[in-house]
Scaffold this active site. Structure first.
Site, PDB file in Angstrom:
ATOM      1  N   HIS A   7       0.931  -1.283  -0.111  1.00  0.00           N
ATOM      2  CA  HIS A   7      -0.036  -0.015   0.148  1.00  0.00           C
ATOM      3  C   HIS A   7       0.821   1.279  -0.166  1.00  0.00           C
ATOM      4  O   HIS A   7       1.956   1.281   0.232  1.00  0.00           O
ATOM      5  CB  HIS A   7      -0.932   0.100   1.214  1.00  0.00           C
ATOM      6  CG  HIS A   7      -0.283  -0.018   2.554  1.00  0.00           C
ATOM      7  ND1 HIS A   7      -0.072  -1.202   3.175  1.00  0.00           N
ATOM      8  CD2 HIS A   7       0.054   0.951   3.395  1.00  0.00           C
ATOM      9  CE1 HIS A   7       0.431  -0.828   4.412  1.00  0.00           C
ATOM     10  NE2 HIS A   7       0.714   0.617   4.450  1.00  0.00           N
ATOM     11  N   HIS A  79       3.904   7.127   3.868  1.00  0.00           N
ATOM     12  CA  HIS A  79       4.930   5.845   3.682  1.00  0.00           C
ATOM     13  C   HIS A  79       4.438   5.071   2.524  1.00  0.00           C
ATOM     14  O   HIS A  79       3.177   5.259   2.125  1.00  0.00           O
ATOM     15  CB  HIS A  79       5.040   5.240   5.043  1.00  0.00           C
ATOM     16  CG  HIS A  79       4.036   4.629   5.369  1.00  0.00           C
ATOM     17  ND1 HIS A  79       3.072   5.124   6.429  1.00  0.00           N
ATOM     18  CD2 HIS A  79       3.265   3.248   5.213  1.00  0.00           C
ATOM     19  CE1 HIS A  79       2.213   4.118   6.693  1.00  0.00           C
ATOM     20  NE2 HIS A  79       2.278   3.093   6.028  1.00  0.00           N
ATOM     21  N   GLU A 130       7.676   1.178   5.276  1.00  0.00           N
ATOM     22  CA  GLU A 130       6.926   0.026   6.128  1.00  0.00           C
ATOM     23  C   GLU A 130       7.217  -1.437   5.258  1.00  0.00           C
ATOM     24  O   GLU A 130       7.108  -1.431   4.126  1.00  0.00           O
ATOM     25  CB  GLU A 130       5.599   0.148   6.126  1.00  0.00           C
ATOM     26  CG  GLU A 130       5.055  -0.776   7.237  1.00  0.00           C
ATOM     27  CD  GLU A 130       3.377  -0.446   7.211  1.00  0.00           C
ATOM     28  OE1 GLU A 130       2.754   0.209   6.329  1.00  0.00           O
ATOM     29  OE2 GLU A 130       2.809  -1.118   8.284  1.00  0.00           O
TER      30      GLU A 130
HETATM   31 CO    CO Z   1       0.995   1.464   6.249  1.00  0.00          CO
END
Ligand code: CO
Length: 134
Positions: A7, A79, A130
């Site tokens: 994502h 992020h 991440e």
């Molecule tokens: Co995230």
């Protein structure tokens, strides 16, 4: 080592307005808000054919994204999340290469109930990364 883009996370000042824009203007499939008190955020996932968008809004007074929104009052990309097969092996490889893992260095449970880690943006071309074990 890294796999799919899981994502892209966007911090937003108004979660309802952002969700409505993705649903009504962009025509995307928008999920319900989920509070993540351990991470200090409320998230909404938007499912696209090839990845997801994670809308982030601060939850609680010491939310880690409140400072980001103070600097970026209209919101912004916060992020990106890459999938890895083995998060501990990925962490050890990155640490050996000199990359800084944020927090305690131990994986935490992310918004999908899977282990996640964050890497210092200064070590990755100004991008907070991440890692999520797929
Ligand atoms: Co995230």
């Amino acid at each position: 080592m890294i796999g799919r883009l899981n994502h892209v996370a966007i911090a937003v000042p108004d979660l309802g307005a952002a969700a409505a824009q993705y649903r009504d203007t962009l025509g995307a499939v928008v999920g319900p808000p989920q509070d993540e008190p351990d991470h200090g955020v409320t998230v909404i996932f938007i499912t696209l054919p090839n990845t997801k968008i994670e809308l982030l809004h601060p939850l609680g007074a010491d939310s880690p994204i409140r400072g980001f929104l103070d600097k970026n009052p209209s919101g912004g990309i916060h992020h990106i999340c890459y999938e890895v097969d083995d998060i501990l092996a990925a962490r050890d490889r990155l640490a050996a290469a000199g990359a800084r893992v944020l927090g305690s260095g131990e994986p935490r449970t992310g918004a999908h109930g899977k282990p996640v880690l964050f890497l210092h943006p200064k070590d990755f071309t100004g991008t907070l990364i991440e890692l999520e074990q797929a």
